[in-house]
Design a protein around this motif. Structure first.
Motif, short mmCIF file in Angstrom:
data_model
loop_
_atom_site.label_atom_id
_atom_site.label_comp_id
_atom_site.label_asym_id
_atom_site.label_seq_id
_atom_site.Cartn_x
_atom_site.Cartn_y
_atom_site.Cartn_z
N HIS A 10 17.84 -46.07 -23.37
CA HIS A 10 16.40 -45.85 -23.15
C HIS A 10 16.01 -46.31 -21.75
O HIS A 10 15.24 -45.65 -21.06
CB HIS A 10 15.60 -46.58 -24.22
N GLN A 11 16.57 -47.42 -21.32
CA GLN A 11 16.29 -47.96 -20.00
C GLN A 11 16.78 -47.00 -18.91
O GLN A 11 16.06 -46.75 -17.93
CB GLN A 11 16.98 -49.31 -19.86
N ILE A 12 17.94 -46.42 -19.08
CA ILE A 12 18.48 -45.47 -18.11
C ILE A 12 17.61 -44.22 -18.06
O ILE A 12 17.30 -43.70 -16.97
CB ILE A 12 19.95 -45.13 -18.45
N LYS A 13 17.18 -43.75 -19.22
CA LYS A 13 16.30 -42.57 -19.28
C LYS A 13 14.99 -42.84 -18.54
O LYS A 13 14.51 -41.99 -17.77
CB LYS A 13 16.04 -42.23 -20.75
N LEU A 14 14.42 -44.01 -18.75
CA LEU A 14 13.17 -44.36 -18.07
C LEU A 14 13.37 -44.51 -16.57
O LEU A 14 12.49 -44.13 -15.79
CB LEU A 14 12.60 -45.65 -18.66
N GLN A 15 14.51 -45.03 -16.15
CA GLN A 15 14.79 -45.16 -14.73
C GLN A 15 14.87 -43.79 -14.06
O GLN A 15 14.36 -43.61 -12.94
CB GLN A 15 16.09 -45.92 -14.50
N LEU A 16 15.49 -42.84 -14.73
CA LEU A 16 15.57 -41.49 -14.17
C LEU A 16 14.19 -40.86 -14.06
O LEU A 16 13.86 -40.22 -13.06
CB LEU A 16 16.49 -40.62 -15.03
N ARG A 17 13.37 -41.05 -15.09
CA ARG A 17 12.00 -40.52 -15.06
C ARG A 17 11.18 -41.19 -13.96
O ARG A 17 10.41 -40.53 -13.28
CB ARG A 17 11.34 -40.74 -16.44
N TYR A 18 11.38 -42.48 -13.75
CA TYR A 18 10.69 -43.21 -12.69
C TYR A 18 11.05 -42.61 -11.31
O TYR A 18 10.17 -42.38 -10.49
CB TYR A 18 11.06 -44.69 -12.75
N LYS A 19 12.33 -42.38 -11.10
CA LYS A 19 12.76 -41.81 -9.82
C LYS A 19 12.18 -40.42 -9.60
O LYS A 19 11.77 -40.07 -8.50
CB LYS A 19 14.29 -41.75 -9.76
N GLU A 20 12.11 -39.63 -10.67
CA GLU A 20 11.51 -38.29 -10.57
C GLU A 20 10.04 -38.38 -10.18
O GLU A 20 9.57 -37.63 -9.32
CB GLU A 20 11.63 -37.55 -11.90
N LEU A 21 9.32 -39.29 -10.80
CA LEU A 21 7.89 -39.44 -10.52
C LEU A 21 7.64 -39.92 -9.09
O LEU A 21 6.73 -39.44 -8.41
CB LEU A 21 7.24 -40.39 -11.52
N ILE A 22 8.45 -40.84 -8.62
CA ILE A 22 8.30 -41.34 -7.25
C ILE A 22 8.60 -40.23 -6.25
O ILE A 22 7.88 -40.05 -5.27
CB ILE A 22 9.23 -42.56 -7.02
N GLU A 23 9.65 -39.46 -6.51
CA GLU A 23 9.99 -38.35 -5.63
C GLU A 23 8.87 -37.30 -5.63
O GLU A 23 8.49 -36.78 -4.59
CB GLU A 23 11.31 -37.71 -6.06
N GLN A 24 8.33 -37.01 -6.81
CA GLN A 24 7.24 -36.04 -6.92
C GLN A 24 6.02 -36.54 -6.15
O GLN A 24 5.37 -35.78 -5.44
CB GLN A 24 6.90 -35.82 -8.38
N ALA A 25 5.70 -37.81 -6.28
CA ALA A 25 4.55 -38.38 -5.57
C ALA A 25 4.76 -38.27 -4.06
O ALA A 25 3.83 -37.92 -3.32
CB ALA A 25 4.35 -39.84 -5.97
N TYR A 26 5.96 -38.54 -3.62
CA TYR A 26 6.27 -38.45 -2.19
C TYR A 26 6.15 -37.01 -1.68
O TYR A 26 5.57 -36.75 -0.62
CB TYR A 26 7.67 -39.00 -1.92
N ASN A 27 6.68 -36.08 -2.46
CA ASN A 27 6.65 -34.67 -2.04
C ASN A 27 5.24 -34.10 -2.04
O ASN A 27 4.93 -33.22 -1.23
CB ASN A 27 7.55 -33.83 -2.95
N LEU A 28 4.39 -34.58 -2.91
CA LEU A 28 3.03 -34.07 -3.00
C LEU A 28 2.05 -34.76 -2.04
O LEU A 28 0.91 -34.34 -1.91
CB LEU A 28 2.50 -34.22 -4.43
N ARG A 29 2.50 -35.80 -1.40
CA ARG A 29 1.61 -36.62 -0.57
C ARG A 29 0.85 -35.79 0.47
O ARG A 29 -0.33 -36.01 0.71
CB ARG A 29 2.41 -37.73 0.10
N GLN A 30 1.51 -34.81 1.09
CA GLN A 30 0.88 -34.03 2.16
C GLN A 30 0.07 -32.85 1.63
O GLN A 30 -0.89 -32.43 2.25
CB GLN A 30 1.95 -33.50 3.13
N THR A 31 0.45 -32.31 0.48
CA THR A 31 -0.20 -31.09 0.00
C THR A 31 -1.29 -31.34 -1.03
O THR A 31 -2.32 -30.68 -1.03
CB THR A 31 0.84 -30.13 -0.61
#
Length: 67
Positions: A10-31
């Motif tokens: 469960h911890q590994i699954k949450l870590q992967l989701r966390y990384k996805e959300l951070i990447e998404q936030a970074y990619n959307l920052r400009q648009t």
């Protein structure tokens, strides 16, 4: 012992989701800054949950290892 394995999975699954959300936030920052903020907020909440799980995992491993 099985519970520790489930907890780790469960911890590994949450870590992967966390990384996805951070990447998404970074990619959307400009648009789309609003969506970026939402993703970052969700990631922060998830990080808080991960920290609680890490603490719980640490506490359970202390009690299962005989001294």
């Amino acid at each position: 012992m099985e519970n520790l394995s489930k907890l780790k999975q469960h911890q590994i699954k949450l870590q992967l989701r966390y990384k996805e959300l951070i990447e998404q936030a970074y990619n959307l920052r400009q648009t789309d800054s609003a969506q970026s903020d939402i993703s970052e907020y969700k990631a922060i909440k998830l990080l808080n949950k991960l920290n609680r799980l890490k603490y719980l995992n640490r506490e359970t491993s202390k009690t299962t290892i005989p001294s």
